[in-house]
Design a protein around this motif. Structure first.
Motif, PDB file in Angstrom:
ATOM      1  N   GLY A 207       0.789  -1.221   0.000  1.00 48.17           N
ATOM      2  CA  GLY A 207       0.000   0.000   0.000  1.00 48.17           C
ATOM      3  C   GLY A 207       0.824   1.274   0.000  1.00 48.17           C
ATOM      4  N   LEU A 208       2.155   1.147   0.073  1.00 41.84           N
ATOM      5  CA  LEU A 208       3.040   2.307   0.047  1.00 41.84           C
ATOM      6  C   LEU A 208       3.450   2.605  -1.394  1.00 41.84           C
ATOM      7  N   VAL A 209       3.165   3.813  -1.850  1.00 46.76           N
ATOM      8  CA  VAL A 209       3.519   4.242  -3.203  1.00 46.76           C
ATOM      9  C   VAL A 209       4.381   5.491  -3.088  1.00 46.76           C
ATOM     10  N   ARG A 210       5.547   5.464  -3.720  1.00 45.96           N
ATOM     11  CA  ARG A 210       6.468   6.598  -3.632  1.00 45.96           C
ATOM     12  C   ARG A 210       6.961   6.975  -5.028  1.00 45.96           C
ATOM     13  N   MET A 211       7.212   8.250  -5.203  1.00 45.61           N
ATOM     14  CA  MET A 211       7.754   8.734  -6.474  1.00 45.61           C
ATOM     15  C   MET A 211       8.566   9.992  -6.211  1.00 45.61           C
ATOM     16  N   ARG A 212       9.578  10.199  -7.035  1.00 50.58           N
ATOM     17  CA  ARG A 212      10.403  11.391  -6.881  1.00 50.58           C
ATOM     18  C   ARG A 212       9.697  12.585  -7.494  1.00 50.58           C
ATOM     19  N   GLN A 213       9.836  13.741  -6.847  1.00 47.88           N
ATOM     20  CA  GLN A 213       9.222  14.964  -7.329  1.00 47.88           C
ATOM     21  C   GLN A 213      10.287  15.930  -7.858  1.00 47.88           C
ATOM     22  N   THR A 214       9.874  16.732  -8.823  1.00 47.30           N
ATOM     23  CA  THR A 214      10.757  17.790  -9.312  1.00 47.30           C
ATOM     24  C   THR A 214      10.863  18.871  -8.245  1.00 47.30           C
ATOM     25  N   SER A 215      12.072  19.310  -7.982  1.00 46.65           N
ATOM     26  CA  SER A 215      12.272  20.323  -6.949  1.00 46.65           C
ATOM     27  C   SER A 215      13.160  21.436  -7.480  1.00 46.65           C
ATOM     28  N   LEU A 216      13.039  22.609  -6.874  1.00 46.37           N
ATOM     29  CA  LEU A 216      13.854  23.750  -7.278  1.00 46.37           C
ATOM     30  C   LEU A 216      15.328  23.431  -7.104  1.00 46.37           C
ATOM     31  N   ASP A 217      15.665  22.845  -5.973  1.00 41.81           N
ATOM     32  CA  ASP A 217      17.050  22.477  -5.686  1.00 41.81           C
ATOM     33  C   ASP A 217      17.204  20.981  -5.899  1.00 41.81           C
ATOM     34  N   GLU A 218      17.806  20.606  -7.005  1.00 41.82           N
ATOM     35  CA  GLU A 218      17.957  19.192  -7.333  1.00 41.82           C
ATOM     36  C   GLU A 218      18.884  18.461  -6.369  1.00 41.82           C
ATOM     37  N   THR A 219      19.752  19.186  -5.681  1.00 43.64           N
ATOM     38  CA  THR A 219      20.668  18.534  -4.754  1.00 43.64           C
ATOM     39  C   THR A 219      19.971  18.109  -3.468  1.00 43.64           C
ATOM     40  N   ARG A 220      18.730  18.530  -3.274  1.00 46.50           N
ATOM     41  CA  ARG A 220      17.894  18.074  -2.165  1.00 46.50           C
ATOM     42  C   ARG A 220      16.774  17.228  -2.767  1.00 46.50           C
ATOM     43  N   ALA A 221      17.021  15.960  -2.962  1.00 42.89           N
ATOM     44  CA  ALA A 221      16.018  15.099  -3.593  1.00 42.89           C
ATOM     45  C   ALA A 221      14.789  14.973  -2.693  1.00 42.89           C
ATOM     46  N   GLN A 222      13.602  15.088  -3.299  1.00 47.97           N
ATOM     47  CA  GLN A 222      12.346  15.029  -2.551  1.00 47.97           C
ATOM     48  C   GLN A 222      11.393  14.058  -3.225  1.00 47.97           C
ATOM     49  N   GLY A 223      10.486  13.502  -2.446  1.00 49.00           N
ATOM     50  CA  GLY A 223       9.547  12.536  -2.993  1.00 49.00           C
ATOM     51  C   GLY A 223       8.144  12.700  -2.437  1.00 49.00           C
ATOM     52  N   ARG A 224       7.179  12.167  -3.182  1.00 54.13           N
ATOM     53  CA  ARG A 224       5.791  12.104  -2.729  1.00 54.13           C
ATOM     54  C   ARG A 224       5.524  10.708  -2.171  1.00 54.13           C
ATOM     55  N   VAL A 225       4.891  10.654  -1.016  1.00 48.83           N
ATOM     56  CA  VAL A 225       4.611   9.384  -0.347  1.00 48.83           C
ATOM     57  C   VAL A 225       3.104   9.228  -0.218  1.00 48.83           C
ATOM     58  N   GLN A 226       2.561   8.168  -0.798  1.00 48.64           N
ATOM     59  CA  GLN A 226       1.139   7.852  -0.667  1.00 48.64           C
ATOM     60  C   GLN A 226       0.975   6.603   0.190  1.00 48.64           C
ATOM     61  N   LEU A 227       0.079   6.701   1.170  1.00 46.60           N
ATOM     62  CA  LEU A 227      -0.143   5.612   2.117  1.00 46.60           C
ATOM     63  C   LEU A 227      -1.589   5.146   1.998  1.00 46.60           C
ATOM     64  N   ARG A 228      -1.757   3.900   1.592  1.00 47.32           N
ATOM     65  CA  ARG A 228      -3.100   3.353   1.370  1.00 47.32           C
ATOM     66  C   ARG A 228      -3.306   2.158   2.290  1.00 47.32           C
ATOM     67  N   GLN A 229      -3.763   2.473   3.494  1.00 44.36           N
ATOM     68  CA  GLN A 229      -3.951   1.445   4.528  1.00 44.36           C
ATOM     69  C   GLN A 229      -2.646   0.669   4.749  1.00 44.36           C
ATOM     70  N   VAL A 230      -1.577   1.397   4.928  1.00 50.81           N
ATOM     71  CA  VAL A 230      -0.253   0.796   5.082  1.00 50.81           C
ATOM     72  C   VAL A 230      -0.051   0.364   6.527  1.00 50.81           C
ATOM     73  N   ARG A 231       0.452  -0.850   6.694  1.00 52.86           N
ATOM     74  CA  ARG A 231       0.765  -1.327   8.036  1.00 52.86           C
ATOM     75  C   ARG A 231       1.945  -0.539   8.598  1.00 52.86           C
ATOM     76  N   ALA A 232       1.828  -0.073   9.840  1.00 45.10           N
ATOM     77  CA  ALA A 232       2.858   0.757  10.453  1.00 45.10           C
ATOM     78  C   ALA A 232       3.050   0.366  11.907  1.00 45.10           C
ATOM     79  N   GLU A 233       4.196   0.742  12.432  1.00 44.19           N
ATOM     80  CA  GLU A 233       4.530   0.481  13.831  1.00 44.19           C
ATOM     81  C   GLU A 233       4.689   1.808  14.555  1.00 44.19           C
ATOM     82  N   LEU A 234       4.056   1.926  15.704  1.00 43.06           N
ATOM     83  CA  LEU A 234       4.163   3.147  16.490  1.00 43.06           C
ATOM     84  C   LEU A 234       5.594   3.313  16.989  1.00 43.06           C
ATOM     85  N   LEU A 235       6.156   4.515  16.812  1.00 40.23           N
ATOM     86  CA  LEU A 235       7.491   4.800  17.323  1.00 40.23           C
ATOM     87  C   LEU A 235       7.378   5.150  18.796  1.00 40.23           C
ATOM     88  N   GLY A 236       7.974   4.334  19.645  1.00 43.35           N
ATOM     89  CA  GLY A 236       7.960   4.596  21.072  1.00 43.35           C
ATOM     90  C   GLY A 236       6.692   4.113  21.751  1.00 43.35           C
TER      91      GLY A 236
END
Length: 396
Positions: A207-236
């Motif tokens: 259910g996790l879908v990720r893709m890279r996004q175009t950004s003004l500063d290419e040296t800081r790579a950024q991505g879009r994260v889509q969560l579709r009923q994704v199993r997760a673990e609580l931190l702490g």
């Protein structure tokens, strides 16, 4: 405080500078950002396994080097000088400190040694444009920046089989398209009892879908994260102080960013000085003209003032002292923007071209303001936090 660098800190800076000058020139940077992950995987492996940068400020009990937070900042100053694209900021300055602050003993023991060894990269995913707010840099992070229980943001609900399920979307996640582990800020409890928590999502989760996004500063790579009923673990634990931990991590990350911006500004100024010494106009080097000297002197003063503020903020963050990271970041970004703008102007026609590296430094300043600022909001919140204008009349 003793402002002098130790022999170990000088060695870290010297070793890293020599390596990055060989492996991270302008052409290497351009090649690295065009890869799928947005950085040179071979260089990252060297930085992690030979120099131990991801674990530089982590305790030795978790496989880290056990150095101070200021040492990590100094390492980032060198990476900032060459605009090195790498997962260092997202992993070592944002994700790892959060795991250290909030994680259970089992989570720390399972994740931090892998991060320290460079085997695992991590990213912090905050919904909307809420990253600087969540980190307590431009406002109180007790608001509804993670969705507030309403539509939008990221919502977390207990799964039928146990654990948690996340649903939502996060954009502009630093290294979010490639990180092996995501720390996702989400709301639980619906609208009536909304509460922000951090969840761990592993790479490849269903259910996790990720893709890279175009950004003004290419040296800081950024991505879009889509969560579709994704199993997760609580931190702490359920009662962990998430907002307090985010604010503390935000102050440290701002200090690292400020030192990194100072490194970039210093390099832009250095390259500009070298250029004006060589470029001739009217039979003499343009660097000999008084107007040019004055402009570069102003830049030098800004860079040195920003360096002083950034070094202090890095020391204060490591010592758990007053939170001044946001103010130092504002000064660092302003110094970088000024140095980059002057570099473009004083390089003449070539400074405006796509092929020259001057534009990369200007984009770094502008991109960091979009991610962590802007400068005027960083300063305004610092003034509010210090109660600078309480009871005072401000003349307009």
């Amino acid at each position: 405080m003793d402002a002098r660098f130790t022999a170990e800190q000088d060695e870290i800076r010297r070793t890293l500078r020599e390596l990055l000058l060989k492996r991270c020139g302008p052409e290497e940077v351009r090649s690295a950002v065009r890869t799928g992950v947005g950085h040179d995987a071979g260089l990252w492996e060297t930085l992690a396994q030979q120099l131990g940068l991801p674990g530089l400020a982590l305790p030795t009990a978790y496989g880290g080097v056990g150095c101070s937070f200021a040492d990590l900042a100094l390492a980032c100053e060198e990476s900032g000088r060459v605009l090195a694209p790498s997962p260092l900021l997202a992993t070592a300055a944002l994700a790892a400190p959060l795991i250290l602050a909030l994680g259970t003993d089992a989570q720390r023991a399972g994740l931090l040694p892998r991060i320290a060894a460079g085997e695992l990269t991590a990213a912090l995913a905050v919904p909307g444009a809420g990253l600087p707010t969540a980190l307590g840099l431009v406002g109180d992070n007790g608001g509804d920046w993670a969705g507030g229980g309403r539509a939008g943001g990221v919502q977390a609900r207990p799964g039928e089989e146990g654990g948690w399920r996340l649903y939502g979307e996060v954009e502009r996640v630093l290294d979010g398209h490639s990180a092996g582990l995501l720390l996702v800020a989400a709301h639980t409890g619906g609208f009536a009892r909304a509460r922000t928590r951090i969840f761990l999502v592993a790479e490849g989760a269903q259910g996790l879908v990720r893709m890279r996004q175009t950004s003004l500063d290419e040296t800081r790579a950024q991505g879009r994260v889509q969560l579709r009923q994704v199993r997760a673990e609580l931190l702490g634990e359920e009662d962990g102080d998430v907002l307090g931990a985010l604010a503390s991590v935000g102050d440290g990350a701002a200090a690292v960013l400020a030192v990194e911006a100072v490194g970039a500004a210093d390099r832009a100024l250095e390259r500009t000085i070298a250029h004006v010494r060589q470029r001739e106009q009217f039979g003499r080097a343009i660097g000999s003209f008084q107007a040019v000297k004055h402009r570069l002197a102003d830049v030098y003063v800004r860079v040195q003032a920003a360096r002083s503020a950034a070094y202090y903020a890095a020391w204060a963050a490591g010592a758990g002292d007053e939170r001044v990271g946001g103010l130092a970041l504002a000064q660092g970004l302003e110094a970088l923007r000024t140095a980059a703008a002057e570099a473009i102007q004083l390089h003449g026609g070539i400074g405006f071209t796509w092929e020259h590296e001057a534009q990369l430094y200007f984009k770094r300043a502008a991109g960091d303001e979009l991610l962590f600022g802007p400068v005027h909001r960083l300063r305004a919140y610092a003034a509010d936090a210090a109660r600078l204008f309480d009871g005072a009349e401000v003349a307009v």
